[in-house]
Design a protein around this motif. Structure first.
Motif, short mmCIF file in Angstrom:
data_model
loop_
_atom_site.label_atom_id
_atom_site.label_comp_id
_atom_site.label_asym_id
_atom_site.label_seq_id
_atom_site.Cartn_x
_atom_site.Cartn_y
_atom_site.Cartn_z
N LEU A 130 4.83 8.59 2.27
CA LEU A 130 4.32 9.76 2.96
C LEU A 130 5.44 10.71 3.35
O LEU A 130 5.28 11.94 3.32
N ALA A 131 6.61 10.17 3.70
CA ALA A 131 7.73 11.03 4.09
C ALA A 131 8.24 11.82 2.91
O ALA A 131 8.69 12.98 3.06
N ARG A 132 8.17 11.28 1.72
CA ARG A 132 8.70 11.98 0.56
C ARG A 132 7.67 12.96 -0.02
O ARG A 132 8.03 14.07 -0.43
N ALA A 133 6.38 12.54 -0.06
CA ALA A 133 5.37 13.38 -0.73
C ALA A 133 4.54 14.20 0.24
O ALA A 133 3.78 15.09 -0.17
N GLY A 134 4.66 13.92 1.53
CA GLY A 134 3.85 14.64 2.50
C GLY A 134 2.47 14.02 2.64
O GLY A 134 2.02 13.25 1.78
N VAL A 135 1.78 14.43 3.72
CA VAL A 135 0.45 13.88 3.97
C VAL A 135 -0.59 14.77 3.31
O VAL A 135 -0.66 15.96 3.60
N SER A 136 -1.34 14.20 2.42
CA SER A 136 -2.43 14.90 1.75
C SER A 136 -3.44 13.85 1.28
O SER A 136 -3.20 12.64 1.38
N ARG A 137 -4.58 14.35 0.78
CA ARG A 137 -5.56 13.39 0.28
C ARG A 137 -5.00 12.58 -0.87
O ARG A 137 -5.28 11.38 -0.99
N TYR A 138 -4.23 13.22 -1.69
CA TYR A 138 -3.67 12.53 -2.84
C TYR A 138 -2.70 11.45 -2.40
O TYR A 138 -2.76 10.31 -2.88
N THR A 139 -1.80 11.82 -1.49
CA THR A 139 -0.81 10.84 -1.05
C THR A 139 -1.47 9.69 -0.27
O THR A 139 -1.06 8.53 -0.38
N LEU A 140 -2.52 10.03 0.51
CA LEU A 140 -3.24 8.96 1.21
C LEU A 140 -3.92 8.02 0.22
O LEU A 140 -3.96 6.80 0.42
N ALA A 141 -4.47 8.62 -0.83
CA ALA A 141 -5.08 7.78 -1.86
C ALA A 141 -4.04 6.92 -2.55
O ALA A 141 -4.28 5.74 -2.84
N MET A 142 -2.88 7.49 -2.80
CA MET A 142 -1.80 6.71 -3.43
C MET A 142 -1.32 5.58 -2.53
O MET A 142 -1.03 4.47 -2.98
N VAL A 143 -1.27 5.88 -1.22
CA VAL A 143 -0.89 4.82 -0.27
C VAL A 143 -1.92 3.69 -0.32
O VAL A 143 -1.58 2.50 -0.28
N GLY A 144 -3.20 4.07 -0.38
CA GLY A 144 -4.24 3.04 -0.46
C GLY A 144 -4.11 2.19 -1.70
O GLY A 144 -4.29 0.97 -1.66
N VAL A 145 -3.78 2.84 -2.85
CA VAL A 145 -3.67 2.11 -4.11
C VAL A 145 -2.40 1.28 -4.16
O VAL A 145 -2.40 0.12 -4.60
N THR A 146 -1.28 1.84 -3.73
CA THR A 146 0.02 1.19 -3.91
C THR A 146 0.46 0.34 -2.71
O THR A 146 1.43 -0.42 -2.82
N VAL A 147 -0.25 0.51 -1.56
CA VAL A 147 0.16 -0.24 -0.36
C VAL A 147 -0.97 -1.15 0.14
O VAL A 147 -0.82 -2.36 0.24
N LEU A 148 -2.10 -0.56 0.46
CA LEU A 148 -3.17 -1.34 1.08
C LEU A 148 -3.73 -2.39 0.14
O LEU A 148 -3.97 -3.54 0.54
N VAL A 149 -3.98 -1.97 -1.12
CA VAL A 149 -4.53 -2.95 -2.07
C VAL A 149 -3.55 -4.09 -2.33
O VAL A 149 -3.93 -5.27 -2.24
N PRO A 150 -2.28 -3.82 -2.66
CA PRO A 150 -1.34 -4.93 -2.83
C PRO A 150 -1.18 -5.79 -1.57
O PRO A 150 -1.04 -7.01 -1.67
N MET A 151 -1.21 -5.14 -0.40
CA MET A 151 -1.07 -5.92 0.84
C MET A 151 -2.26 -6.87 1.02
O MET A 151 -2.09 -8.05 1.39
N THR A 152 -3.47 -6.36 0.73
CA THR A 152 -4.66 -7.22 0.85
C THR A 152 -4.59 -8.38 -0.13
O THR A 152 -4.88 -9.53 0.21
N VAL A 153 -4.22 -8.05 -1.37
CA VAL A 153 -4.11 -9.12 -2.39
C VAL A 153 -3.04 -10.14 -1.98
O VAL A 153 -3.22 -11.35 -2.13
N THR A 154 -1.93 -9.63 -1.44
CA THR A 154 -0.85 -10.52 -1.01
C THR A 154 -1.33 -11.48 0.08
O THR A 154 -1.03 -12.68 0.05
N ILE A 155 -2.08 -10.95 1.04
CA ILE A 155 -2.58 -11.79 2.14
C ILE A 155 -3.55 -12.85 1.61
O ILE A 155 -3.47 -14.03 1.98
N LEU A 156 -4.45 -12.45 0.70
CA LEU A 156 -5.42 -13.40 0.16
C LEU A 156 -4.73 -14.48 -0.67
O LEU A 156 -5.03 -15.67 -0.53
N VAL A 157 -3.84 -14.04 -1.55
CA VAL A 157 -3.12 -15.01 -2.38
C VAL A 157 -2.25 -15.92 -1.51
O VAL A 157 -2.17 -17.14 -1.73
N GLY A 158 -1.60 -15.32 -0.50
CA GLY A 158 -0.77 -16.11 0.40
C GLY A 158 -1.59 -17.14 1.16
O GLY A 158 -1.15 -18.29 1.36
N ALA A 159 -2.80 -16.75 1.60
CA ALA A 159 -3.67 -17.70 2.30
C ALA A 159 -4.08 -18.84 1.37
O ALA A 159 -4.11 -20.02 1.77
#
Length: 413
Positions: A129-158
Motif C-alpha cells: 500500500l505504501a508503494r502503490a497507494g490506497v485504491s480499489r485495485y491495490t486493496l484487491a491486490m492486498v486481498g489476493v497477495t496477502v489475505l488469501v496466502p495468510m488464510t491458506v498458511t493458517i489452515l495448512v499450518g493448523a
C-alpha cells in the motif's frame, strides 16, 4: 515440544535448502532489477544477507532446542529486518515462502505463533500500500497477495500442527508400548525363573531330600548294629549303598531334566510298585498297591506328578504317621487319574497345624496340571491323601477344571 526437536533435527538439511531456494533467486532478482538504484540494490542485498545470517545463527537452535523462546526471538528480529527489506525491494516479499514454514516449526503455541504471523503479513500489506497507494485495485491486490496466502498458511499450518501432534502422541505411545513390552519380558523372565526354582525345589524335596533322609536313617541303624549284630549291619549297609545309588541316579536325572528313574522304560504302575517295595524295605511299613481300571497312555507330566505325589505321601507317612500298613491305590475313572494314599497311623487335626513345604509343593505341582488334591485326617484314625489329575493336556485342564486343595492349613504330614 519433543516433536519440534525431532522435526528440526531430522529435516535440518531440508530447511537449509528451502532458505537457499528462496534467498538465492531473490538476491539474483534484486541485483538484476535495474529499475532500482544501485545503492538501494546493495542495501537490499545487505539486508537480505543479514536475514540469512540471522537464520544461520539462531534458527537451527530454535528448531532443535525445543524452547520456543528462541523462535520468538528469531521472528522478533525478523519483524524489524523484513519491513526494511520490503521498503527497499518489494521483491523481498518472496521471503515469506521460507518464513511461514519456519514459524510453525519454531513456535508451538498459537497465541505466540498467530500474532507473529499477522505482523509479517501486515508488514507485507503495508509495503504494497505504501508503494502503490490506497485504491480499489491495490486493496484487491492486498486481498489476493496477502489475505488469501495468510488464510491458506493458517489452515495448512493448523493441519500440519495436528499431524505433528498426532505423530508425537504416536511416538510416545510406541515408546510406552516398547517400555511395557520390555517390562513384560522382564516379568515373564522373572516368573519363569521363579517357576523353575519352585519346580527344582519340589523335585529336590521329593527325590534327593527324601533319599538323604533314608540314607541317614539306614546309617543310624547300621551304626547301632555294627558291634552287636555285624550281619544285620552288613545287610543295612547293602541297602544303604543301593539307596545312595538310586539317589545319585535321581540327581543325574534331575540335572538332565529327564523323567524320574522309576519311570524310565517303565509304566506308572511299575514305578509305584517299586516305590512301595522300597518304602517297605527301608521302613518296615507294609505298603499295598492297587491298580484299578484300564488306563490309556497319560501325558508324561501326569505320570511324574502322580509318582511324586506318592513319594511325598509315603515320605510323610514314614516321618509322622507311625503307621503299620499303607494302601496306595491308582484308579482311572471318568477321564481322571486318581491316586489315594491311605495309612492307619496316628493321624492329625489339619486345622490345628501350620507350615510344611512338602504338601505345598505337591499342591503347586498338581494345580499346575489342572488337578485337585485333598487331605483328610482325624487324630487316631489315619490319613488319606488323594490326588486327581485329568488325562488331557494341561492347557485344556487349566481351562476346564478349577484347582482345589483342601490343605491350606496342613503340614508335612
Amino acid at each position: 515440544m519433543r516433536s519440534t526437536v525431532n522435526l528440526g533435527h531430522r529435516h535440518r538439511l531440508g530447511w537449509h535448502v528451502l532458505v537457499g531456494a528462496v534467498a538465492i533467486p531473490l538476491a539474483v532478482a534484486i541485483a538484476a532489477d535495474v529499475t532500482v538504484a544501485l545503492g538501494q540494490r546493495l542495501l537490499a542485498l545487505g539486508t537480505l544477507t543479514v536475514i540469512v545470517a540471522w537464520y544461520a545463527l539462531v534458527a537451527p537452535r530454535a528448531m532443535e532446542d525445543g524452547d520456543e523462546r528462541w523462535g520468538a526471538v528469531y521472528f522478533a528480529a525478523l519483524a524489524v529486518a523484513f519491513p526494511l527489506l520490503l521498503a527497499i525491494a518489494p521483491l523481498g516479499g518472496a521471503l515469506m515462502f521460507a518464513l511461514c514454514p519456519q514459524l510453525f516449526v519454531m513456535v508451538a503455541r498459537w497465541r505466540i505463533r498467530l500474532p507473529l504471523l499477522l505482523i509479517l503479513y501486515a508488514e507485507l500489506a503495508w509495503a504494497m500500500l505504501a508503494r502503490a497507494g490506497v485504491s480499489r485495485y491495490t486493496l484487491a491486490m492486498v486481498g489476493v497477495t496477502v489475505l488469501v496466502p495468510m488464510t491458506v498458511t493458517i489452515l495448512v499450518g493448523a493441519y500440519l500442527t495436528t499431524v505433528r501432534e498426532q505423530s508425537r502422541k504416536r511416538a510416545a505411545l510406541i515408546e510406552e508400548l516398547t517400555a511395557t513390552r520390555a517390562a513384560l519380558e522382564r516379568a515373564g523372565h522373572d516368573a519363569g525363573v521363579h517357576a523353575e526354582r519352585e519346580r527344582l525345589a519340589g523335585e529336590i524335596h521329593d527325590t534327593l531330600a527324601q533319599g538323604f533322609t533314608s540314607v541317614l536313617m539306614l546309617t543310624q541303624a547300621a551304626r547301632t548294629n555294627l558291634l552287636r549284630d555285624p550281619t544285620a549291619a552288613d545287610g543295612q549297609l547293602d541297602i544303604l549303598e543301593k539307596t545312595a545309588r538310586e539317589n545319585l541316579a535321581e540327581a543325574r536325572s534331575l540335572i538332565a531334566a529327564l523323567a524320574p528313574v522309576d519311570l524310565t522304560g517303565r509304566s506308572l504302575a511299575d514305578a509305584l510298585n517299586r516305590l512301595a517295595a522300597r518304602h517297605t524295605r527301608d521302613t518296615g511299613t507294609h505298603v499295598e498297591v492297587s491298580i484299578v481300571g484300564e488306563r490309556p497312555g497319560a501325558p508324561t507330566g501326569t505320570d511324574i506328578a502322580l509318582l511324586r505325589s506318592a513319594q511325598e505321601a509315603l515320605a510323610n507317612v514314614g516321618k509322622h504317621a507311625d503307621a503299620k500298613t499303607v494302601r496306595l491305590e491308582l484308579r482311572h475313572e471318568n477321564g481322571l487319574m486318581a491316586l489315594a494314599v491311605t495309612d492307619d497311623g496316628q493321624g492329625f487335626d489339619p486345622t490345628a497345624v501350620r507350615g510344611g513345604y512338602g504338601l505345598l509343593g505337591l499342591r503347586t505341582r498338581v494345580t499346575s496340571l489342572g488337578g485337585t488334591c485333598t487331605v483328610r485326617s482325624t487324630p487316631g484314625q489315619g490319613t488319606t491323601v488323594r490326588v486327581e489329575l485329568p488325562l488331557v493336556p494341561a492347557e485344556q485342564a487349566a481351562r476346564s477344571l478349577q484347582p482345589v486343595l483342601d490343605l491350606s492349613s496342613t503340614p508335612d504330614h
